[in-house]
Each structure stands twice: as structure tokens, then as C-alpha cells.
Design a protein around this motif. Structure first.
Motif, mmCIF file in Angstrom:
data_model
loop_
_atom_site.group_PDB
_atom_site.id
_atom_site.type_symbol
_atom_site.label_atom_id
_atom_site.label_comp_id
_atom_site.label_asym_id
_atom_site.label_seq_id
_atom_site.Cartn_x
_atom_site.Cartn_y
_atom_site.Cartn_z
ATOM 1 N N LYS A 127 -13.555 8.361 10.215
ATOM 2 C CA LYS A 127 -12.157 7.060 11.218
ATOM 3 C C LYS A 127 -12.523 5.648 10.740
ATOM 4 N N GLU A 128 -14.036 5.754 10.603
ATOM 5 C CA GLU A 128 -14.453 4.342 10.284
ATOM 6 C C GLU A 128 -14.402 3.945 9.458
ATOM 7 N N LEU A 129 -13.842 4.941 8.074
ATOM 8 C CA LEU A 129 -13.567 4.993 6.619
ATOM 9 C C LEU A 129 -11.956 4.779 6.147
ATOM 10 N N GLY A 130 -11.053 4.435 7.457
ATOM 11 C CA GLY A 130 -10.001 4.786 7.848
ATOM 12 C C GLY A 130 -9.049 3.509 7.750
ATOM 13 N N SER A 131 -10.018 2.422 6.659
ATOM 14 C CA SER A 131 -10.029 1.005 7.090
ATOM 15 C C SER A 131 -9.637 0.609 5.321
ATOM 16 N N LEU A 132 -10.459 1.503 4.683
ATOM 17 C CA LEU A 132 -10.122 1.577 3.230
ATOM 18 C C LEU A 132 -8.446 1.768 2.635
ATOM 19 N N ASP A 133 -8.245 0.559 1.869
ATOM 20 C CA ASP A 133 -7.106 0.807 1.230
ATOM 21 C C ASP A 133 -6.730 2.180 0.696
ATOM 22 N N PRO A 134 -6.081 3.525 1.196
ATOM 23 C CA PRO A 134 -6.051 4.746 -0.041
ATOM 24 C C PRO A 134 -5.296 4.042 -0.937
ATOM 25 N N ALA A 135 -5.040 3.357 -1.687
ATOM 26 C CA ALA A 135 -4.143 3.162 -2.798
ATOM 27 C C ALA A 135 -5.600 2.881 -3.730
ATOM 28 N N LYS A 136 -6.787 1.983 -3.868
ATOM 29 C CA LYS A 136 -7.834 1.880 -4.215
ATOM 30 C C LYS A 136 -8.690 2.939 -3.866
ATOM 31 N N LEU B 112 -0.509 -0.262 -9.811
ATOM 32 C CA LEU B 112 -1.542 -0.274 -9.310
ATOM 33 C C LEU B 112 -2.580 -0.651 -9.008
ATOM 34 N N PRO B 113 -3.823 -1.007 -8.308
ATOM 35 C CA PRO B 113 -5.260 -1.749 -8.088
ATOM 36 C C PRO B 113 -5.632 -1.583 -9.018
ATOM 37 N N GLN B 114 -6.584 -1.889 -9.197
ATOM 38 C CA GLN B 114 -8.130 -1.489 -9.566
ATOM 39 C C GLN B 114 -8.274 -0.844 -8.404
ATOM 40 N N ALA B 115 -8.833 0.563 -8.579
ATOM 41 C CA ALA B 115 -8.963 1.820 -8.159
ATOM 42 C C ALA B 115 -10.692 1.616 -8.113
ATOM 43 N N MET B 116 -11.356 1.408 -6.640
ATOM 44 C CA MET B 116 -13.288 1.868 -6.484
ATOM 45 C C MET B 116 -13.180 2.697 -7.434
ATOM 46 N N THR B 117 -14.258 2.673 -8.077
ATOM 47 C CA THR B 117 -14.987 3.873 -9.072
ATOM 48 C C THR B 117 -15.614 4.814 -7.616
ATOM 49 N N GLU B 118 -15.810 5.761 -8.056
ATOM 50 C CA GLU B 118 -16.956 6.572 -7.296
ATOM 51 C C GLU B 118 -18.317 6.050 -6.690
ATOM 52 N N SER C 16 1.090 -1.388 -0.374
ATOM 53 C CA SER C 16 0.001 -0.124 0.250
ATOM 54 C C SER C 16 1.149 1.163 -0.417
ATOM 55 N N VAL C 17 2.446 1.111 0.709
ATOM 56 C CA VAL C 17 2.890 2.141 0.771
ATOM 57 C C VAL C 17 3.689 2.446 -0.581
ATOM 58 N N ILE C 18 4.038 1.602 -1.695
ATOM 59 C CA ILE C 18 4.338 1.707 -2.438
ATOM 60 C C ILE C 18 3.685 1.996 -3.788
ATOM 61 N N GLN C 19 2.795 1.548 -3.441
ATOM 62 C CA GLN C 19 1.013 1.830 -4.416
ATOM 63 C C GLN C 19 0.840 3.570 -4.047
ATOM 64 N N ILE C 20 1.381 3.987 -3.076
ATOM 65 C CA ILE C 20 0.840 6.024 -2.949
ATOM 66 C C ILE C 20 1.773 6.289 -3.175
ATOM 67 N N LEU C 21 3.305 5.591 -3.365
ATOM 68 C CA LEU C 21 4.546 6.465 -3.477
ATOM 69 C C LEU C 21 4.123 6.916 -5.439
ATOM 70 N N VAL C 22 3.841 5.200 -5.646
ATOM 71 C CA VAL C 22 3.641 5.694 -7.504
ATOM 72 C C VAL C 22 2.790 6.216 -7.648
ATOM 73 N N GLN C 23 1.377 6.425 -7.160
ATOM 74 C CA GLN C 23 0.103 7.379 -7.054
ATOM 75 C C GLN C 23 1.086 9.070 -7.387
ATOM 76 N N LYS C 24 1.745 9.024 -6.407
ATOM 77 C CA LYS C 24 2.333 10.652 -6.400
ATOM 78 C C LYS C 24 2.935 11.330 -7.249
ATOM 79 N N SER C 25 4.062 9.669 -7.889
ATOM 80 C CA SER C 25 4.371 9.902 -9.280
ATOM 81 C C SER C 25 3.675 10.411 -10.493
ATOM 82 N N ILE C 26 2.107 9.717 -10.262
ATOM 83 C CA ILE C 26 1.356 10.154 -11.358
ATOM 84 C C ILE C 26 1.210 11.415 -11.118
ATOM 85 N N LYS C 27 0.776 11.493 -9.959
ATOM 86 C CA LYS C 27 0.107 12.783 -10.060
ATOM 87 C C LYS C 27 1.424 14.140 -10.428
#
Length: 185
Positions: A159-168, A126-132, A83-94
Motif C-alpha cells: 500500500k505504501e509502495l503504491g505511490s511508485l509510478d507503474p511505468a517506471k 517510455l520513461p527511464q525505468a528503475m533498476t531492480e 502514466s496510463v499511456i506509458q502502461i499501454l505502451v508497456q503492454k504493447s511491448i510485452k
């Protein structure tokens, strides 16, 4: 041939200092597992080197460079995960998307095309991102579970939604959807 004292010194030697220092670093703790994505990225570096694909090699080495920089920074996570690596990749894409906009506004279509090509190379990690809609459905479920009645319950829902993977599900998108759903109550 050898003198007796020299022969005795060979049989009665003390362990070398380097050997005794090496024993100090022995530990019984298990080493943390290497994230599978990191293994994949390192394998891709080797493949790019073998195939002499300089563009892909530069992009993949950039990810490893970002990861090394993160590990040495003060806000480094306790353990590097996929997940940490995927977030880094997302930042690089941005960063590259911002560069594309800059190049296009400056009339540098060739540079913009190069950045778009690199973005496509990065999306592989990156994993398959969740749709809106999927994120909104999850938000509505949590709002209902928590019994949230309005914007004042934002912290409780987030706080409850914190369990969602930030990469997705990027936290910014989740936050915007939570505000939208709570604002409509």
C-alpha cells in the motif's frame, strides 16, 4: 421588391433550434489538460505521415487505437494521464515480445526482426525505468519505515509502495521484491 411581411419576418426571427441546442452544451468547467505524451504521439503520427514511414505510422497509430479502446472500456480510468499511456505502451511491448518468441520458435526470423524493430519504436515513449536495485532499495526503506517484520505485512508495505509510478517500476517486479525482502526478515 420584398413584401412588407417578408421584410418583417427577417427582422423578427427567432434563434434557430441548432443555436439553442448548442447553448445547452456550454459548461464552465475547465477541460482536463491533455497529457504531454499524447500530444507527442499525435505529432509523431503527423511526422510519420509526412515522411511516409508506414512502419512507424502503424506502430504509433496502434498506440492511439489502444488508448481509444481503453477509453471506451468499462474499466476506463477517470482521466488519461502520461502514466496510463506509458502502461499501454508497456503492454504493447510485452505482446510484441511474446510474438518474437513465437516467431523464433516457428523459424520466422524475418517476422521476429520486424517485431523487434517495432519494440524499439515503442520504447521511445517510455520513461527511464528503475533498476531492480533501485526498487529493492525503495522497498527496504519502506519496510524499515513501516516496521514490517515478515510476510504478514505484505499488504501494508505494498500500500505504501503504491505511490511508485507503474511505468517506471512495474507492479509485478515490486511485488516480487517485497516478498523477497519480507521473506528474508
Amino acid at each position: 421588391m420584398f413584401s412588407r411581411t417578408f421584410a418583417r419576418s427577417l427582422t423578427h426571427t427567432r434563434p434557430s433550434a441548432s443555436l439553442s441546442r448548442a447553448c445547452l452544451f456550454y459548461t464552465t468547467e475547465a477541460a482536463p489538460a491533455t497529457p504531454q505524451l499524447l500530444v507527442r504521439i499525435k505529432a509523431d503520427v503527423k511526422d510519420a505521415m509526412r515522411s511516409r514511414d508506414k512502419e512507424r505510422l502503424a506502430v504509433v497509430k496502434g498506440i492511439l487505437s489502444d488508448l481509444t479502446y481503453l477509453e471506451k472500456s468499462p474499466q476506463a480510468p477517470a482521466q488519461v494521464t502520461d502514466s496510463v499511456i506509458q502502461i499501454l505502451v508497456q503492454k504493447s511491448i510485452k505482446r510484441r515480445q511474446e510474438s518474437v518468441q513465437s516467431f523464433q520458435s516457428a523459424g520466422r526470423a524475418d517476422q521476429a526482426a520486424q517485431e523487434l524493430k517495432e519494440i524499439e519504436m515503442l520504447k521511445v515513449y517510455l520513461p527511464q525505468a528503475m533498476t531492480e536495485q533501485e526498487i529493492e532499495d525503495e522497498v527496504r526503506r519502506v519496510v524499515k519505515e513501516q516496521g514490517a517484520t515478515g510476510p504478514k505485512d505484505l499488504g501494508k508495505v505494498m500500500k505504501e509502495l503504491g505511490s511508485l509510478d507503474p511505468a517506471k517500476a512495474p507492479k509485478k517486479t515490486v511485488s516480487e521484491l517485497v516478498k523477497k525482502v519480507l521473506g528474508s526478515l
